[in-house]
Design an enzyme around this catalytic site. Structure first.
Site, PDB file in Angstrom:
ATOM      1  CG  ASP A  13      78.635  -1.026  11.685  1.00  0.00           C
ATOM      2  OD1 ASP A  13      78.441  -1.334  10.499  1.00  0.00           O
ATOM      3  OD2 ASP A  13      79.765  -0.870  12.180  1.00  0.00           O
ATOM      4  CE  LYS A  16      74.376   4.025   7.568  1.00  0.00           C
ATOM      5  NZ  LYS A  16      75.140   3.547   8.711  1.00  0.00           N
ATOM      6  N   GLY A  40      78.130  -1.967   4.701  1.00  0.00           N
ATOM      7  CA  GLY A  40      77.442  -3.257   4.712  1.00  0.00           C
ATOM      8  C   GLY A  40      76.049  -3.023   5.265  1.00  0.00           C
ATOM      9  CG  HIS A  41      73.741  -0.160   4.126  1.00  0.00           C
ATOM     10  ND1 HIS A  41      73.433   0.955   3.407  1.00  0.00           N
ATOM     11  CD2 HIS A  41      74.725   0.222   4.976  1.00  0.00           C
ATOM     12  CE1 HIS A  41      74.195   1.956   3.807  1.00  0.00           C
ATOM     13  NE2 HIS A  41      74.990   1.533   4.751  1.00  0.00           N
ATOM     14  CB  THR A  42      72.201  -6.265   7.430  1.00  0.00           C
ATOM     15  OG1 THR A  42      73.630  -6.269   7.516  1.00  0.00           O
ATOM     16  CG2 THR A  42      71.693  -7.698   7.539  1.00  0.00           C
ATOM     17  CB  THR A 129      86.622  -1.679   5.308  1.00  0.00           C
ATOM     18  OG1 THR A 129      86.738  -0.742   4.225  1.00  0.00           O
ATOM     19  CG2 THR A 129      85.687  -1.118   6.364  1.00  0.00           C
ATOM     20  CD  GLN A 223      80.916   4.317   5.090  1.00  0.00           C
ATOM     21  OE1 GLN A 223      80.753   5.267   4.357  1.00  0.00           O
ATOM     22  NE2 GLN A 223      80.851   3.085   4.661  1.00  0.00           N
ATOM     23  N   PRO A 303      85.193  -8.027  15.040  1.00  0.00           N
ATOM     24  CG  PRO A 303      86.445  -8.827  16.853  1.00  0.00           C
ATOM     25  CD  PRO A 303      86.429  -8.739  15.361  1.00  0.00           C
ATOM     26  CG  LEU A 331      64.697  -0.435  23.081  1.00  0.00           C
ATOM     27  CD1 LEU A 331      65.675   0.576  23.670  1.00  0.00           C
ATOM     28  CD2 LEU A 331      63.285   0.158  23.096  1.00  0.00           C
TER      29      LEU A 331
HETATM   30  P1  IMP Z   1      87.511   2.986   5.384  1.00  0.00           P
HETATM   31  O1  IMP Z   1      86.169   3.562   5.131  1.00  0.00           O
HETATM   32  O2  IMP Z   1      87.652   1.570   4.899  1.00  0.00           O
HETATM   33  O3  IMP Z   1      88.606   3.889   4.894  1.00  0.00           O
HETATM   34  O4  IMP Z   1      87.725   2.885   6.978  1.00  0.00           O
HETATM   35  C1  IMP Z   1      87.878   4.040   7.806  1.00  0.00           C
HETATM   36  C2  IMP Z   1      87.179   3.826   9.141  1.00  0.00           C
HETATM   37  O5  IMP Z   1      85.776   3.771   8.937  1.00  0.00           O
HETATM   38  C3  IMP Z   1      87.546   2.516   9.833  1.00  0.00           C
HETATM   39  O6  IMP Z   1      87.515   2.716  11.232  1.00  0.00           O
HETATM   40  C4  IMP Z   1      86.427   1.580   9.433  1.00  0.00           C
HETATM   41  O7  IMP Z   1      86.231   0.529  10.353  1.00  0.00           O
HETATM   42  C5  IMP Z   1      85.252   2.546   9.441  1.00  0.00           C
HETATM   43  N1  IMP Z   1      84.164   2.142   8.558  1.00  0.00           N
HETATM   44  C6  IMP Z   1      84.130   2.213   7.220  1.00  0.00           C
HETATM   45  N2  IMP Z   1      82.954   1.765   6.746  1.00  0.00           N
HETATM   46  C7  IMP Z   1      82.221   1.426   7.809  1.00  0.00           C
HETATM   47  C8  IMP Z   1      80.883   0.928   7.969  1.00  0.00           C
HETATM   48  O8  IMP Z   1      80.120   0.732   7.018  1.00  0.00           O
HETATM   49  N3  IMP Z   1      80.484   0.694   9.255  1.00  0.00           N
HETATM   50  C9  IMP Z   1      81.279   0.962  10.326  1.00  0.00           C
HETATM   51  N4  IMP Z   1      82.516   1.431  10.218  1.00  0.00           N
HETATM   52  C10 IMP Z   1      82.987   1.656   8.968  1.00  0.00           C
END
Ligand code: IMP
Length: 425
Positions: A13, A16, A40-42, A129, A223, A303, A331
């Site tokens: 987050d 990117k 989730g790339h916005t 997730t 990630q 959140p 920033l």
């Molecule tokens: P998973 O990737 O669903 O297995 O989640 C493992 C950990 O990575 C958890 O803490 C998720 O919240 C975190 N996570 C997975 N994908 C993202 C992302 O795109 N952004 C932020 N955290 C993520």
């Protein structure tokens, strides 16, 4: 033959999506090399946001080709929904998308298996997730996974999916209606996977051809470094590799064809899910950062936990990725916070200082040592020139450069594409 890799240096987050969107305008191809529908790339298109989960962000530029690498995991049901939303946004994918035939597929029963695993962990849950990322990589490395290329042989594929459904249901012991629902989704999964075969191909070969013809490839990470299963805050990590080196493995391009690594850094820290977060703010300041930065998961809506920038963590992450330069995002969110705190080292119990970033169990016990920097009042949203930033904001950026040892070349000051300051090398 340039390849640029874009990675997140925190817990995901970092923004990117916007940076890849910007940097890929003149690219020949954008290739996702990690993760799946957990991302989730916005990107901001006109007045609205488009959130991309599995397809590379570059697809929003007409003419840019898009690839999904072998190291990703692909959910065909979620992909079909995503392609639908791209069509609704007026983005014509046409034949620009190519998926590695070797990519592993996310079977619908894996979601139920992940829910069960998370429940069993109780208070120690990872907070995933629930997009079945973990179970898909587990199946891959158990050498039982289903790959897209398997769908090229329809009868064997149907049998393999059916066997996987029943194996999962045996473990799960669910009520009859849930079993029927999973069987129904497995049928849908099968049909959609068969349709995807026409998009499957040898991503490595295609990318090498592009590079040999002088094209520019942007490798898009997902990630963030601290969620990497090898180098992140294990076990509170994802399962796809998030560091720059993974681009080479996933896309099948030799390490020597990577020329540049860009680390994307949010001007403060955030994290979703469980796990250590030394600079977390569990107070009003943290709540203010969350509200000002709209820090709610782009995939799950959860959140996000927020905190001050962690210089120790950034130095560690930049080293692991071999960053050439940094893009600093959000920033503008820091306007009005005074002082701004930056963690410059950790203390583990009073007696031992820990200068290095540790990711293991001791991390949660580290006490961050902060340096205070003066904040600024002016709203800097939309600023596009370095000279127009308040002096305190410039000082904050320069201090980050000093702490990480890598230049900050781009600074994002808002969600729009052009809310960006470029600094020369
Ligand atoms: P998973 O990737 O669903 O297995 O989640 C493992 C950990 O990575 C958890 O803490 C998720 O919240 C975190 N996570 C997975 N994908 C993202 C992302 O795109 N952004 C932020 N955290 C993520």
């Amino acid at each position: 033959m340039p390849t640029t890799v874009v990675v997140g240096l925190q817990w995901g987050d970092e923004g990117k999506g916007k940076m890849v969107h910007n940097l890929s305008e003149s690219a020949t191809a954008v290739a996702r090399f990690s993760g799946g529908a957990n991302a989730g790339h916005t990107v901001r298109l006109g007045d609205s946001d488009l959130v991309l989960h599995q397809v590379p962000t570059g697809l929003v530029h007409p003419g840019v080709r898009a690839f999904v690498g072998t190291g990703c995991v692909l959910d065909p049901i979620a992909l079909s929904e995503e392609l639908q939303s791209l069509a609704e946004a007026g983005i014509n994918v046409g034949d620009r998308l190519r998926i590695s035939s070797k990519v592993h597929l996310v079977h619908p029963v894996y979601r139920a298996l992940e829910e069960m695993e998370e429940k069993k962990r109780g208070g120690g849950a990872i907070g995933t997730t629930l997009r079945a990322i973990g179970p898909t990589y587990v199946e891959k490395f158990s050498r039982r996974g289903i790959r897209l290329e398997d769908a090229a042989c329809e009868s064997a594929f149907r049998e393999a999916v059916r066997a996987q459904t029943e194996r999962g249901l045996d473990i799960l012991d669910l009520p009859a209606d849930r079993c029927s629902e999973i069987r129904r989704r497995s049928e849908l999964f099968t049909d959609l996977s068969l349709d995807l075969v026409e998009l499957a191909g040898d991503v490595s070969l295609d990318l090498m051809e592009i590079l040999e013809n002088g094209g520019l490839v942007m490798a898009e990470g997902a990630q963030g470094t601290l969620l990497d299963p090898d180098h992140g805050t294990y076990p509170y990590v994802t399962c796809g590799s998030c560091v720059s080196g993974a681009a080479s493995i996933s896309l099948g391009i030799g390490p020597a064809s990577i020329d540049e690594v860009v680390g994307v850094v949010k001007a403060y820290c955030s994290r979703v899910g469980a796990g250590p977060f030394p600079t977390e703010l569990k107070d009003e300041t943290g709540d203010m950062l969350r509200e000002k930065g709209h820090e709610y998961g782009a995939t799950t809506g959860r959140p996000r936990r927020c905190g001050w920038l962690d210089g120790v963590l950034l130095r560690y992450a930049s080293r692991l990725n071999g960053c050439h330069w940094l893009a600093l995002t959000m920033l503008d969110v820091l306007s009005g916070f005074d002082p701004l705190r930056v963690c410059t080292r950790y203390e583990l119990d009073p007696e031992s200082d820990v200068p290095l970033f540790e990711t293991g169990k001791r991390l949660g016990k580290h006490r961050p040592v902060f340096e205070d920097l003066p904040g600024w009042e002016d709203d800097i949203a939309g600023t596009t020139s370095w000279d127009d930033l308040p002096e305190q904001a410039r000082r904050y950026v320069l201090r980050i450069e000093e702490l990480v040892g890598v230049p900050v070349r781009a600074i994002s000051t808002g969600p729009a594409q052009n809310d960006l300051i470029w600094r020369s090398a």
